[in-house]
Scaffold this active site. Structure first.
Site, PDB file in Angstrom:
ATOM      1  N   HIS A 179      47.133  50.683  41.379  1.00 20.77           N
ATOM      2  CA  HIS A 179      45.838  50.766  42.038  1.00 20.77           C
ATOM      3  C   HIS A 179      45.883  51.636  43.293  1.00 20.77           C
ATOM      4  CE1 HIS A 179      44.840  46.737  39.995  1.00 20.77           C
ATOM      5  NE2 HIS A 179      44.202  47.701  39.363  1.00 20.77           N
TER       6      HIS A 179
ATOM      7  N   HIS B  62      41.152  52.763  32.590  1.00 24.98           N
ATOM      8  CA  HIS B  62      41.868  52.091  33.676  1.00 24.98           C
ATOM      9  C   HIS B  62      43.106  51.374  33.136  1.00 24.98           C
ATOM     10  CE1 HIS B  62      41.895  49.816  37.612  1.00 24.98           C
ATOM     11  NE2 HIS B  62      42.572  48.956  36.857  1.00 24.98           N
ATOM     12  N   GLU B  63      42.938  50.625  32.042  1.00 24.86           N
ATOM     13  CA  GLU B  63      44.066  49.877  31.481  1.00 24.86           C
ATOM     14  C   GLU B  63      45.104  50.800  30.850  1.00 24.86           C
ATOM     15  OE1 GLU B  63      44.338  47.001  32.411  1.00 24.86           O
ATOM     16  OE2 GLU B  63      42.276  46.586  33.016  1.00 24.86           O
TER      17      GLU B  63
ATOM     18  N   HIS C 154      47.235  52.122  33.575  1.00 20.64           N
ATOM     19  CA  HIS C 154      48.256  51.134  33.935  1.00 20.64           C
ATOM     20  C   HIS C 154      49.418  51.228  32.945  1.00 20.64           C
ATOM     21  CE1 HIS C 154      46.650  49.054  37.311  1.00 20.64           C
ATOM     22  NE2 HIS C 154      45.611  48.518  36.687  1.00 20.64           N
TER      23      HIS C 154
END
Length: 708
Positions: free
Chosen positions: A288, A278-279, A282
């Site tokens: 999101h 997830h990071e 980013h």
């Protein structure tokens, strides 16, 4: 240069009311100590006034997952996927199936690790019992690991991003769904230099991070490589990621100008495969899912249920939305994220329009099909695939960075032209508007063989929808409302997991949604996972193609009408025997003098009511959607009398509309919006007052699909 701390205090006092001053301030900051400013601004975020800083666009932010009380999550690696075998949700289900020979026994265990692949599989089940949909027992997505992880997410802005927002610069349109504005935030050639510091360089921690990096490199053209290695030479910038064991799970969104940008992973607490991915996503520019500009077509946000420090996470972004909304994405929050807590209960902050698919938002694995597609699009991973090296992918597949077709789960072949199924069943079924095609499980209507796995891909012509009708279904389940064997229907997106159905059904229909590959539906029989349990009869299904226009028109025009005009004709509502058919003036002389329209109406009065018990009319909803209930009513006499409309599901009674007391001597009209799920009940409840003057009547009841 003016010290950053002084500037922050000055900005707070000023309230950012002077736009020209803010422009000048941020220009000065952009040439100064950005990290110092960010630390100060992050400490005073609430006082600064987030809504003033954001203005219109919400594209760039710092994703900061702060954990006040670090928690080491322990999971059952046999059922949830260890660091060595994590993949997308569909692959995780396949691995669980391959590793399990006694799935039925596992399903019979009341207590299941709520973070395991088994728990996620169970959450996708829908058991039909006596015509009512029932969800499996013992699951709590509002308190699982993903909910806790997502609820720790917070945003901070760089000085440059604050400057863009304050000045009000327009976003350019050169970006893909979920990606940071403009190509300047992407990493050249998909090469991302990185370093590991502190205990993140230890063998165990390093292995978790490298597994996430490996999955990203395997599925896309993004390569995270050690800083200073050969591949980082001549990339034209000095930017690099530094994985740091600070007290947060965080990353800047996209590549920044030059030098180090931290990606923090608190240890313990953040070192989980899905968090690391997830990071990293980013860091390569992805935002999101619930922030997409088209999100309102797919989710509803309950702002009143969001904690005060969590509203940043639900701000709608300006995105181009080139691919469909994907609730299964690793970038989608759990539906209880940042929910207010009341008496230990976490409030729901989001719900999907397609409520049967809400389990998708709680899946916790690797990159799903559409995550890979989005990254491939944004970084043009397949741009070099030209001529004969570029295949023509079918059935929703796309060309990946290896110049091969990346197929939706359940499909295979060089062009995604085949289904993964046993030799005794399954295949591709072409349907048309002019004929109905039947699909049956092996041996129907006798039981199918234990261990059977069948997959059908149903294809309608382009620009049409697939409609499926269950003629008969009989699949086993246990007392915990968990399916031993199931029929999975992928009716929303072909690359997304579908709802798993079991129990007994007749006449229920599904139609593909108008998003994504709307002319494709996947149907699967799975009797392999719990092959230690006896099979049911299976199912017989009819399928056809319908036009999108007809489907929309059917939804708008379909309605049920109850006028009480034919004494021998049943109303679609069923009454409890306390309602009476009226004609002309009511017997008590205190009710209506005639029907609202026509000759007959339904009534209950103080003299005829059975000990003044409520009189009820009930209707069971056949499908999940929005409805409008309209009706005429007459309410007179005692102030104690009342008429109400309520919806009931397996757990609650929802009062939707109420009229009480003397409403005068004339008919009145009312409309009520209802959002119902399959099997819910809608009731018209009349309770007369304590004396004979209390009369209540209803007439011309109409229930139609769609809102009022």
């Amino acid at each position: 240069m003016v010290p950053a701390k002084f500037l922050v205090i000055f900005v707070l006092c000023l309230g950012i009311s002077d736009a020209n001053f803010l422009r000048k301030l941020l220009k000065e900051l952009s040439d100064g100590d950005a990290e110092d400013f960010q630390d100060e601004i992050g400490t005073n975020t609430d006082s600064l006034g987030r809504e003033l800083l954001r203005r219109r666009d919400q594209n760039g932010y710092y994703d900061d997952t702060v954990t006040d009380s670090p928690t080491q999550y322990v999971e059952d690696t046999t059922l949830s996927g260890s660091a060595e075998g994590v993949d997308d949700p569909a692959k995780e289900e396949e691995k669980l199936e391959e590793d399990t020979s006694n799935g039925g026994e596992l399903l019979d265990h009341k207590n299941v690790d709520k973070d395991s692949t088994l728990a996620k599989l169970i959450s996708s089940m829908d058991v039909i019992v006596h015509g009512q949909d029932q969800k499996p027992m013992g699951l709590h997505p509002e308190s699982d690991r993903k909910q806790k992880e997502d609820s720790l997410d917070q945003h901070k802005y760089t000085p440059e991003q604050l400057k863009v927002k304050a000045v009000g610069l327009e976003n350019d349109n050169n970006f893909k769904r979920n990606f940071e504005t403009g190509s300047s935030r992407l990493w050249e050639n998909g090469i991302v230099p990185y370093t590991l510091v502190g205990n993140l360089s230890n063998s165990e921690e390093k292995a978790i991070i490298e597994k996430a990096i490996e999955e990203l490199a395997k599925k896309t053209c993004i390569q995270l490589v050690p800083k200073g290695s050969v591949k980082t030479q001549d990339i034209g910038h000095k930017s690099f990621l530094e994985f740091v064991p600070k007290t947060s799970c965080s990353s800047w969104v996209g590549r920044h100008k030059s030098g180090k940008q931290e990606l923090t992973l608190q240890n313990p607490g953040c070192l989980h495969h899905s968090i690391v991915l997830h990071e990293i996503l980013h860091a390569i520019g992805m935002e999101h899912e619930q922030s997409r500009s088209d999100r309102d077509k797919h989710i509803k946000i309950f702002k009143k249920n969001i904690e005060s420090d969590g509203h940043d996470q639900f701000v709608k972004e300006h995105t181009s939305d080139t691919r469909p909304y994907d609730a299964e994405s690793i970038m989608q929050y759990n539906l209880y994220s940042f929910g207010k807590k009341t008496g230990g209960t976490v409030s729901k902050t989001m719900e999907l329009v397609e409520k049967k698919l809400e389990f998708l938002a709680d899946l916790e694995a690797g990159l799903d099909f559409y995550d890979v597609a989005d990254i491939t699009d944004a970084y043009q991973c397949a741009a070099h695939c030209k001529g004969l090296s570029r295949p023509k992918c079918e059935n929703g597949g796309f060309v990946d960075h290896n110049c091969k077709c990346f197929c939706p789960p359940g499909l295979k072949g060089d062009n995604c032209q085949k289904v993964e199924t046993s030799s005794a069943c399954g295949g591709i079924v072409d349907v048309s508007e002019s004929k109905v095609t039947e699909i049956r499980t092996p041996n129907w209507p006798s039981p199918y063989p234990a261990g059977t796995m069948c997959t059908w891909l149903i294809k309608a012509p382009a620009n049409m929808l697939v409609k499926l009708t269950v003629d008969n279904l009989n699949l086993p389940y246990n007392s915990l409302k968990r399916c031993y064997h199931w029929m999975e229907i992928r009716y929303n997106l072909i690359g997304q997991l579908g709802v798993k159905i079991c129990g007994k059904i007749k006449g229920k229909t599904w139609t593909t949604t108008p998003y994504g590959e709307s002319n494709l539906m996947m149907l699967r029989l799975d009797a392999k996972f719990a092959e230690d349990k006896d099979p049911g009869k299976g199912f017989s299904i009819s399928t056809t193609a319908i036009s999108k226009g007809i489907a929309t028109a059917d939804r708008k025009e379909k309605k049920l009408i109850c006028t009480f005009e034919n004494e021998d004709e049943d109303c679609f509502f069923e009454d409890d025997g306390n309602w009476f058919l009226g004609e002309g003036r009511s017997p008590s002389d205190y009710g209506p003098s005639k029907a609202y329209r026509g000759q007959f109406y339904a009534y209950v009065d103080g003299s005829n009511g059975k000990d003044h018990q409520p009189a009820k009319m009930t209707y069971k909803f056949p499908s999940t959607m929005d409805y409008c209930l309209s009706f005429a009513y007459y309410l007179s006499g005692s102030d104690m009398g009342n008429l109400r409309i309520q919806r009931e599901d397996a757990d609650y009674i929802y009062k939707l509309w109420t009229a009480q007391g003397n409403q005068g001597d004339s008919w009145k009209k009312a409309k009520v919006d209802i959002k119902a799920e399959t099997g819910d009940l809608i009731l018209i409840v009349a309770k007369t007052g304590s004396d004979y003057t209390s009369d209540i009547a209803v007439d011309d009841i109409i229930l139609k699909d769609g809102g009022c």
